[in-house]
Design an enzyme around this catalytic site. Structure first.
Site, short mmCIF file in Angstrom:
data_model
loop_
_atom_site.label_atom_id
_atom_site.label_comp_id
_atom_site.label_asym_id
_atom_site.label_seq_id
_atom_site.Cartn_x
_atom_site.Cartn_y
_atom_site.Cartn_z
N GLY A 46 3.17 -6.05 2.58
CA GLY A 46 4.13 -5.39 3.47
C GLY A 46 3.92 -5.61 4.96
N GLU A 101 -1.14 -2.28 9.25
CA GLU A 101 -0.36 -1.84 8.09
C GLU A 101 1.10 -1.64 8.46
OE1 GLU A 101 -0.05 -1.71 5.14
OE2 GLU A 101 -1.69 -0.80 4.00
N ASP A 102 1.96 -1.76 7.47
CA ASP A 102 3.37 -1.45 7.70
C ASP A 102 3.62 0.05 7.59
OD1 ASP A 102 2.73 -1.85 5.00
OD2 ASP A 102 4.80 -2.14 4.42
N ASP A 105 1.05 6.11 4.08
CA ASP A 105 1.80 7.04 3.22
C ASP A 105 0.82 8.09 2.69
OD1 ASP A 105 3.60 8.16 1.42
OD2 ASP A 105 4.34 6.27 0.67
N LYS A 133 3.96 8.26 7.62
CA LYS A 133 4.72 9.26 6.85
C LYS A 133 3.77 10.40 6.52
CE LYS A 133 8.07 7.67 3.75
NZ LYS A 133 8.51 7.23 2.38
N PHE A 154 13.27 6.80 1.55
CA PHE A 154 12.97 5.50 0.95
C PHE A 154 13.29 4.38 1.93
CE2 PHE A 154 11.96 2.35 -1.84
CZ PHE A 154 11.81 2.75 -3.15
N VAL A 155 12.30 3.97 2.70
CA VAL A 155 12.54 2.98 3.76
C VAL A 155 12.22 1.56 3.30
CG1 VAL A 155 12.31 4.53 5.73
CG2 VAL A 155 10.26 3.51 4.75
N ARG A 167 12.31 -7.20 2.08
CA ARG A 167 11.25 -7.36 3.09
C ARG A 167 11.76 -8.12 4.31
NH1 ARG A 167 6.30 -5.86 0.68
NH2 ARG A 167 6.03 -6.41 -1.50
C1 PRP Z 1 2.34 -0.08 0.72
C2 PRP Z 1 1.96 -0.28 2.17
C3 PRP Z 1 0.54 0.20 2.22
C4 PRP Z 1 0.51 1.28 1.17
C5 PRP Z 1 0.57 2.60 1.83
O1 PRP Z 1 1.93 -1.17 -0.01
O2 PRP Z 1 2.06 -1.61 2.57
O3 PRP Z 1 -0.37 -0.82 1.91
O4 PRP Z 1 1.64 1.09 0.32
O5 PRP Z 1 0.58 3.62 0.88
P1 PRP Z 1 -0.60 4.65 0.74
O6 PRP Z 1 -0.88 5.22 2.09
O7 PRP Z 1 -0.02 5.66 -0.21
O8 PRP Z 1 -1.79 3.94 0.16
P2 PRP Z 1 2.45 -1.48 -1.48
O9 PRP Z 1 1.45 -0.97 -2.47
O10 PRP Z 1 3.85 -1.01 -1.62
O11 PRP Z 1 2.37 -3.06 -1.53
P3 PRP Z 1 3.07 -4.12 -0.55
O12 PRP Z 1 2.31 -4.09 0.76
O13 PRP Z 1 2.90 -5.42 -1.27
O14 PRP Z 1 4.51 -3.72 -0.38
#
Ligand code: PRP
Length: 185
Positions: A46, A101-102, A105, A133, A154-155, A167
């Site tokens: 991400g 990080e993107d 969460d 978030k 849901f972004v 993406r």
């Molecule tokens: C997303 C995002 C972070 C993580 C954050 O990755 O890029 O790495 O979730 O969530 P958390 O704070 O609950 O750990 P994802 O697992 O969706 O994989 P991606 O980066 O390949 O989209």
């Protein structure tokens, strides 16, 4: 198939707003990191779009690395355990790590990575996330640099996916509930 925009309920941040925010973040990070020889570590997948923009907005002498992780368990009820599927390629002893990080969460991913880099001998680990978030947080973790604080919606776009798609949207938007099979929650 085709136009992704029709699946978007509303735009949260336009391409221009994102660029302006990243420019300001880059300057703030420059002041903090200019004497630190930082190693920027992007968390795949991400963060790849944000990584490209933030390293150019922050004109410090630095190097870059990429790490890929996956969470055990399903997406909605993650166990919190994180597995590294692609590791960084260099010794980080004594280095000042900036994790890019993107989205922050639940905090599981960054909580794990912070520990991981400290265990490997990093001098410091700071966190830079485009989106925060906080309403979803289950781990006590905060970012040092935050682009935008977002509501629990849901972004997608600008690196963020739904089922690996969207993406490459240049903006950040909220997905229509009918696209992900959501309704009233
Ligand atoms: C997303 C995002 C972070 C993580 C954050 O990755 O890029 O790495 O979730 O969530 P958390 O704070 O609950 O750990 P994802 O697992 O969706 O994989 P991606 O980066 O390949 O989209």
């Amino acid at each position: 198939m085709g136009m992704m925009d029709q699946d978007i309920l509303k735009v949260l941040y336009t391409e221009k707003q994102i660029a302006a925010r990243i420019e300001a973040m880059g300057m703030e990070m420059y002041d903090a990191l200019k004497d630190k020889d930082p190693l920027f570590v992007s968390v795949l997948r991400g963060a790849f779009v944000f990584m490209a923009d933030i390293v150019r907005a922050c004109q410090v002498r630095c190097d870059v690395e990429f790490i890929a992780v996956s969470s055990y368990g399903n997406a909605t009820s993650s166990s919190g355990a994180v597995k590294i599927t692609h590791d960084i390629q260099q010794d980080i002893t004594g280095r000042n790590i900036v994790v890019i990080e993107d989205i922050l969460d639940s905090g599981n991913t960054l909580h794990f990575l912070k520990q991981y880099f400290m265990t490997k001998g990093a001098a410091s680990v700071s966190i830079c996330t485009l989106l925060d978030k906080p309403s979803r947080r289950t781990k006590a973790i905060t970012a040092d640099y935050i682009g935008f604080t977002v509501p629990d919606e849901f972004v997608v776009g600008y690196g963020l996916d739904y089922c690996q798609k969207y993406r490459n949207l240049p903006y950040i938007g909220v997905l229509k509930p009918e696209v992900y099979g959501g309704g009233e929650e």
